[in-house]
Design an enzyme around this catalytic site. Structure first.
Site, PDB file in Angstrom:
ATOM      1  N   TYR A  68      15.936 -19.000 -18.928  1.00  0.00           N
ATOM      2  CA  TYR A  68      15.888 -17.743 -18.189  1.00  0.00           C
ATOM      3  C   TYR A  68      16.674 -17.938 -16.894  1.00  0.00           C
ATOM      4  O   TYR A  68      16.290 -18.739 -16.045  1.00  0.00           O
ATOM      5  CB  TYR A  68      14.454 -17.367 -17.828  1.00  0.00           C
ATOM      6  CG  TYR A  68      13.545 -17.003 -18.964  1.00  0.00           C
ATOM      7  CD1 TYR A  68      13.064 -15.698 -19.105  1.00  0.00           C
ATOM      8  CD2 TYR A  68      13.110 -17.951 -19.886  1.00  0.00           C
ATOM      9  CE1 TYR A  68      12.196 -15.355 -20.130  1.00  0.00           C
ATOM     10  CE2 TYR A  68      12.239 -17.625 -20.907  1.00  0.00           C
ATOM     11  CZ  TYR A  68      11.787 -16.323 -21.029  1.00  0.00           C
ATOM     12  OH  TYR A  68      10.913 -15.992 -22.046  1.00  0.00           O
TER      13      TYR A  68
ATOM     14  N   GLN B 286      21.498 -12.714 -27.841  1.00  0.00           N
ATOM     15  CA  GLN B 286      20.307 -11.918 -27.589  1.00  0.00           C
ATOM     16  C   GLN B 286      20.145 -11.756 -26.083  1.00  0.00           C
ATOM     17  O   GLN B 286      19.983 -12.728 -25.346  1.00  0.00           O
ATOM     18  CB  GLN B 286      19.066 -12.603 -28.176  1.00  0.00           C
ATOM     19  CG  GLN B 286      17.776 -11.794 -28.076  1.00  0.00           C
ATOM     20  CD  GLN B 286      17.616 -10.794 -29.204  1.00  0.00           C
ATOM     21  OE1 GLN B 286      18.416 -10.788 -30.152  1.00  0.00           O
ATOM     22  NE2 GLN B 286      16.578  -9.979 -29.144  1.00  0.00           N
TER      23      GLN B 286
ATOM     24  N   ASN C 280      15.016 -16.487 -32.786  1.00  0.00           N
ATOM     25  CA  ASN C 280      14.748 -15.070 -32.981  1.00  0.00           C
ATOM     26  C   ASN C 280      13.802 -14.853 -34.172  1.00  0.00           C
ATOM     27  O   ASN C 280      13.065 -15.752 -34.557  1.00  0.00           O
ATOM     28  CB  ASN C 280      16.045 -14.264 -33.115  1.00  0.00           C
ATOM     29  CG  ASN C 280      15.940 -12.906 -32.441  1.00  0.00           C
ATOM     30  OD1 ASN C 280      15.056 -12.117 -32.763  1.00  0.00           O
ATOM     31  ND2 ASN C 280      16.818 -12.643 -31.495  1.00  0.00           N
TER      32      ASN C 280
ATOM     33  N   ASP D 206      15.622  -6.486 -25.227  1.00  0.00           N
ATOM     34  CA  ASP D 206      15.368  -7.586 -26.157  1.00  0.00           C
ATOM     35  C   ASP D 206      16.149  -7.256 -27.418  1.00  0.00           C
ATOM     36  O   ASP D 206      15.598  -6.797 -28.417  1.00  0.00           O
ATOM     37  CB  ASP D 206      13.874  -7.741 -26.442  1.00  0.00           C
ATOM     38  CG  ASP D 206      13.533  -9.056 -27.140  1.00  0.00           C
ATOM     39  OD1 ASP D 206      14.463  -9.868 -27.358  1.00  0.00           O
ATOM     40  OD2 ASP D 206      12.356  -9.284 -27.470  1.00  0.00           O
TER      41      ASP D 206
ATOM     42  N   HIS E  72      16.800 -21.370 -24.636  1.00  0.00           N
ATOM     43  CA  HIS E  72      16.024 -20.213 -24.181  1.00  0.00           C
ATOM     44  C   HIS E  72      15.826 -20.257 -22.664  1.00  0.00           C
ATOM     45  O   HIS E  72      14.749 -19.936 -22.163  1.00  0.00           O
ATOM     46  CB  HIS E  72      14.678 -20.157 -24.904  1.00  0.00           C
ATOM     47  CG  HIS E  72      14.119 -18.778 -25.062  1.00  0.00           C
ATOM     48  ND1 HIS E  72      13.559 -18.092 -24.022  1.00  0.00           N
ATOM     49  CD2 HIS E  72      14.045 -17.958 -26.137  1.00  0.00           C
ATOM     50  CE1 HIS E  72      13.141 -16.905 -24.442  1.00  0.00           C
ATOM     51  NE2 HIS E  72      13.423 -16.796 -25.732  1.00  0.00           N
TER      52      HIS E  72
ATOM     53  N   HIS F 219      11.193 -17.591 -33.488  1.00  0.00           N
ATOM     54  CA  HIS F 219      11.685 -18.884 -32.996  1.00  0.00           C
ATOM     55  C   HIS F 219      11.167 -20.062 -33.828  1.00  0.00           C
ATOM     56  O   HIS F 219      10.832 -21.115 -33.290  1.00  0.00           O
ATOM     57  CB  HIS F 219      11.331 -19.065 -31.528  1.00  0.00           C
ATOM     58  CG  HIS F 219      12.031 -18.109 -30.614  1.00  0.00           C
ATOM     59  ND1 HIS F 219      13.312 -17.659 -30.857  1.00  0.00           N
ATOM     60  CD2 HIS F 219      11.627 -17.509 -29.443  1.00  0.00           C
ATOM     61  CE1 HIS F 219      13.667 -16.825 -29.874  1.00  0.00           C
ATOM     62  NE2 HIS F 219      12.670 -16.714 -29.015  1.00  0.00           N
TER      63      HIS F 219
ATOM     64  N   GLU G  88      20.873 -15.605 -25.223  1.00  0.00           N
ATOM     65  CA  GLU G  88      20.634 -16.576 -26.283  1.00  0.00           C
ATOM     66  C   GLU G  88      21.734 -16.460 -27.335  1.00  0.00           C
ATOM     67  O   GLU G  88      21.757 -15.519 -28.123  1.00  0.00           O
ATOM     68  CB  GLU G  88      19.261 -16.341 -26.913  1.00  0.00           C
ATOM     69  CG  GLU G  88      18.111 -16.328 -25.920  1.00  0.00           C
ATOM     70  CD  GLU G  88      16.876 -15.650 -26.478  1.00  0.00           C
ATOM     71  OE1 GLU G  88      16.415 -16.059 -27.578  1.00  0.00           O
ATOM     72  OE2 GLU G  88      16.367 -14.708 -25.844  1.00  0.00           O
TER      73      GLU G  88
END
Length: 323
Positions: free
Chosen positions: A172, A261, A74, A228, A170, A100, A288
């Protein structure tokens, strides 16, 4: 069972398969999850994470698809922080802020080894001063796929100086294996979230989710809003649950990290993915597990400080089933 094959000319792909034929493939490039194959309620398998076909695409594209991000997952405001009496200046890679970790871990080569029949361990040494962070840091990221259909991500680290650390995966997720995630149903076990300014930096507040679009305490559709945002986990039971009603695939997440997150890929530009897929905003969502964003500058947030020679140990577990 673990099998190993080439991933491009310079890397390897490690595939763990359990007794139920669930399979995860990972690579030493960024300690990245390349694929995750899960069955639907009819027993048909699909890959439920976004990714690419080649190392070159991971090395050149943004978005951190499947990568391990660090040293700090983050955002850190102003690309810097004070620890003790010293100021540290970091790599700024999102305007004036650090995202990150700056250059970070996602394009680094980790050392990989197979442990038993169900675990791959990735190791990396990040030198003192890398991206501006203090301490020679030794990290390990392990992926274990159990016969109970659980994926266990374990993070360990040690530094020879006081430093800050927050690593996360990370990946998806798209539990249908195609299309958008807007009709996925999501639960996040969080009563509060950390509101942000126009640059997505936390204001320092912890605001109740009640009455806001951040309220996922009761499972509901993700919808089309671009999220986000960090949610402050309640710390009891599952931190999140994700369900895709067409396939019946269900994922439950537990973690010992204080935040998660929620990112619905609103900044993911249109691009070619693996196996001819096309990705863009809403093609997947990230959950996350991490320390809160900008914690190095927010003493009121849970501490992300890793003291010299102390061992950092954190774990996130993904449990898969069908309904």
């Amino acid at each position: 069972m673990i099998s190993v094959e080439d991933f491009g000319e310079a890397y390897s792909k490690f595939t763990i398969e359990n007794k139920n034929r669930l399979r995860i493939s990972v690579t030493e490039l960024g300690a990245t999850v390349l694929s995750l194959l899960l069955p639907d309620r009819e027993g048909a398998f699909a890959d439920v994470v976004l990714g690419y076909d080649s190392p070159e695409e991971y090395l050149t594209n943004d978005g951190y698809l499947g990568a391990t991000v660090g040293r700090y997952a983050n955002r850190i405001s102003g690309a810097g922080f004070t620890l003790g009496e010293r100021e540290y200046h970091l790599t700024a890679n999102e305007g004036e802020n650090t995202l990150h970790g700056g250059t970070g871990f996602n394009r680094r080569r980790f050392f990989a080894e197979c442990v038993g029949d169900d675990t791959v361990v990735f190791s990396l040494t990040d030198e003192d001063g890398a991206d501006g962070f203090p301490g020679n840091l030794r990290v390990q990221v392990s992926y274990t796929l159990t016969d109970g259909d659980e994926l266990v991500l374990a993070y360990t680290a040690v530094s020879d100086k006081d430093t800050v650390l927050s690593m996360c995966s990370h990946s998806y997720f798209n539990l249908r294996g195609e299309g958008r995630i807007h009709d996925h149903e999501l639960m996040i076990n969080a009563d509060r979230y950390t509101p942000v300014d126009g640059k997505l930096i936390p204001t320092g507040e912890l605001r109740p989710v009640a009455g806001t679009s951040m309220d996922f305490r009761i499972m509901r559709k993700v919808g089309t809003e671009n999220y986000d945002i960090n949610l402050a986990l309640n710390g009891d039971g599952a931190c999140a649950e994700l369900y895709e009603p067409i396939s019946g695939r269900f994922m439950s997440i537990t973690t010992d990290m204080p935040g998660v997150q929620l990112y619905t890929a609103g900044f993911l530009s249109e691009r070619k993915g693996k196996n001819g897929a096309r990705y863009d905003a809403g093609s997947g969502l990230c959950l996350e597990t991490q320390f809160f964003p900008d914690s190095p500058n927010r003493p009121e947030f849970p501490s992300c400080v890793l003291e010299k020679n102390r061992i950092f140990v954190k774990k996130t577990v993904y449990s898969f089933s069908v309904k």
